[in-house]
Design an enzyme around this catalytic site. Structure first.
Site, mmCIF file in Angstrom:
data_model
loop_
_atom_site.group_PDB
_atom_site.id
_atom_site.type_symbol
_atom_site.label_atom_id
_atom_site.label_comp_id
_atom_site.label_asym_id
_atom_site.label_seq_id
_atom_site.Cartn_x
_atom_site.Cartn_y
_atom_site.Cartn_z
ATOM 1 N N TYR A 24 -29.223 15.030 -1.190
ATOM 2 C CA TYR A 24 -30.427 14.208 -1.043
ATOM 3 C C TYR A 24 -30.215 13.102 -0.018
ATOM 4 O O TYR A 24 -31.025 12.927 0.907
ATOM 5 C CB TYR A 24 -30.829 13.618 -2.391
ATOM 6 C CG TYR A 24 -32.048 12.727 -2.319
ATOM 7 C CD1 TYR A 24 -33.309 13.270 -2.057
ATOM 8 C CD2 TYR A 24 -31.952 11.355 -2.505
ATOM 9 C CE1 TYR A 24 -34.433 12.457 -1.989
ATOM 10 C CE2 TYR A 24 -33.065 10.536 -2.437
ATOM 11 C CZ TYR A 24 -34.292 11.091 -2.174
ATOM 12 O OH TYR A 24 -35.403 10.284 -2.105
ATOM 13 N N SER A 58 -50.167 15.907 -4.371
ATOM 14 C CA SER A 58 -50.451 16.402 -5.724
ATOM 15 C C SER A 58 -50.007 15.417 -6.801
ATOM 16 O O SER A 58 -50.457 15.503 -7.946
ATOM 17 C CB SER A 58 -49.767 17.751 -5.950
ATOM 18 O OG SER A 58 -48.356 17.625 -5.890
ATOM 19 N N LYS A 100 -32.017 12.287 3.703
ATOM 20 C CA LYS A 100 -32.696 11.033 4.014
ATOM 21 C C LYS A 100 -31.989 10.280 5.142
ATOM 22 O O LYS A 100 -32.642 9.603 5.944
ATOM 23 C CB LYS A 100 -32.810 10.164 2.759
ATOM 24 C CG LYS A 100 -33.735 10.749 1.686
ATOM 25 C CD LYS A 100 -35.154 10.954 2.211
ATOM 26 C CE LYS A 100 -36.118 11.393 1.106
ATOM 27 N NZ LYS A 100 -37.507 11.559 1.600
ATOM 28 N N SER A 107 -38.788 7.612 3.376
ATOM 29 C CA SER A 107 -37.357 7.880 3.189
ATOM 30 C C SER A 107 -36.967 7.445 1.779
ATOM 31 O O SER A 107 -37.636 7.773 0.810
ATOM 32 C CB SER A 107 -36.555 7.151 4.277
ATOM 33 O OG SER A 107 -35.179 7.353 4.127
#
Length: 335
Positions: free
Chosen positions: A189, A46, A193, A175
């Site tokens: 976060y 998107s 990752k 990543s």
């Protein structure tokens, strides 16, 4: 023990994803790169890397399955309008990476249209929720891991049976630099990752005998909607956070509040590089002959602090696995 290089292992299993003409350029437009006749399934199209990538791969000749959640929506209509105008082979499919049912349905539909397994899966969908780790309640923690890690696992499990049967394929997991380094105040976060990096490398070893490659893309900061989306997630988290958790981190909470209000987003995105550099790098890698693709590719014109860690990790893994039963897998992935 007999040793093999990566190309020998992949060629021996019949991998056939070579596309002529790739040039290993970084940050420049690809030169004579063709993805003609190949199929890509991409998550999170998107906006950002996913949106730009869907158009780039299709313009380079690939059949593209661009997936996004919450259809119908203007972004999907925009992709479809461009595809019609440019006669691109691009199909938009509904897919929320949090949903087992939607993953199964989207992959099934892509394979039906494609007449078989897709050649490449691009796991691009991801989110950022910042702030101190203590402030992250279980709702935020689950959402971060479910999107950034489990979503990639859902998609990989959906496409791999077909890829293994065909003995070829490519999985690209997007990543971050923060999959190797840690910035305080970025919540969970980096944890997501780091997990994605580990899972991806594990997959790379296990899939080498099947002729399937896994590539980890490590972008730096780019001006995409990730900042605006982070502001929304931060606002939701702050709205339900308890004072006893916020009290110890006034500066970090203040930064979250600035982000949530949108005050820091535009400034943070100013003077940043072209986000199409990331899909260009993916296109270049996809166009490389099987057995020559790197396990990891940092992408950013600025310094890349994770590169030193990548080198040490490679040396450590080769030393750990290089003399045992998994030596051919390690050499296939790391050499």
């Amino acid at each position: 023990m007999t040793h093999y290089n990566r190309r020998q292992i992949l060629a021996g299993t019949g991998a056939a994803f070579a596309v002529a003409g790739a040039a290993p350029v970084m940050g420049a437009k690809p030169v004579a790169t063709s993805l003609e006749g190949k199929s890509f399934l991409i998550t999170g199209t998107s906006s950002g890397f996913g949106y730009l990538g869907a158009l780039l791969y299709a313009r380079l000749g690939a059949r593209v399955f661009a997936t996004m959640r919450n259809l119908p929506r203007p972004e999907a209509a925009d992709l479809e309008r461009i595809a019609r105008a440019e006669r691109l082979d691009l199909t938009v499919l509904p897919l929320d990476v949090l949903s087992d049912d939607q993953v199964t349905a989207a992959v099934g539909e892509a394979e039906r249209i494609n007449g078989g397994p897709v050649d490449a899966l691009i796991n691009n969908a991801g989110i950022v929720i910042s702030g101190p780790v203590e402030l992250h309640d279980m709702e935020a923690a689950r959402l971060a891991f479910d999107t950034n890690v489990y979503g990639c696992q859902r998609l990989a499990r959906a496409v791999l049976p077909g890829m293994r049967e065909r003995k070829s394929g490519l999985i690209v997991n997007v990543s971050s630099q923060q999959g190797r380094i840690i910035m305080p105040g970025m919540g969970l976060y980096s944890a997501t990752k780091f997990a994605l990096e580990s899972m991806s490398e594990q997959l790379a070893y296990e899939l080498a005998p099947h002729g399937i490659e896994v590539v980890i893309i490590q972008p730096g900061g780019y001006p995409t909607k990730v900042g605006a989306n982070r502001a929304r997630y931060n606002a939701d988290l702050l709205a339900r956070a308890e004072e006893k958790h916020k009290a110890g981190y006034p500066e970090m909470v203040s930064a979250m509040s600035s982000s949530a209000s949108g005050r820091s987003v535009s400034a943070a995105m100013a003077d940043m590089p072209d986000p199409e550099e990331v899909p260009r790098a993916i296109a270049e890698i996809a166009a490389m002959p099987p057995g020559t693709r790197p396990l990891r590719r940092p992408v950013h014109p600025a310094p890349k602090p994770q590169e030193a860690i990548n080198r040490v990790s490679r040396e450590t893994q080769l030393a750990l696995l290089g003399n045992g039963r998994y030596a051919p897998w390690a050499e296939a992935v790391l050499d």
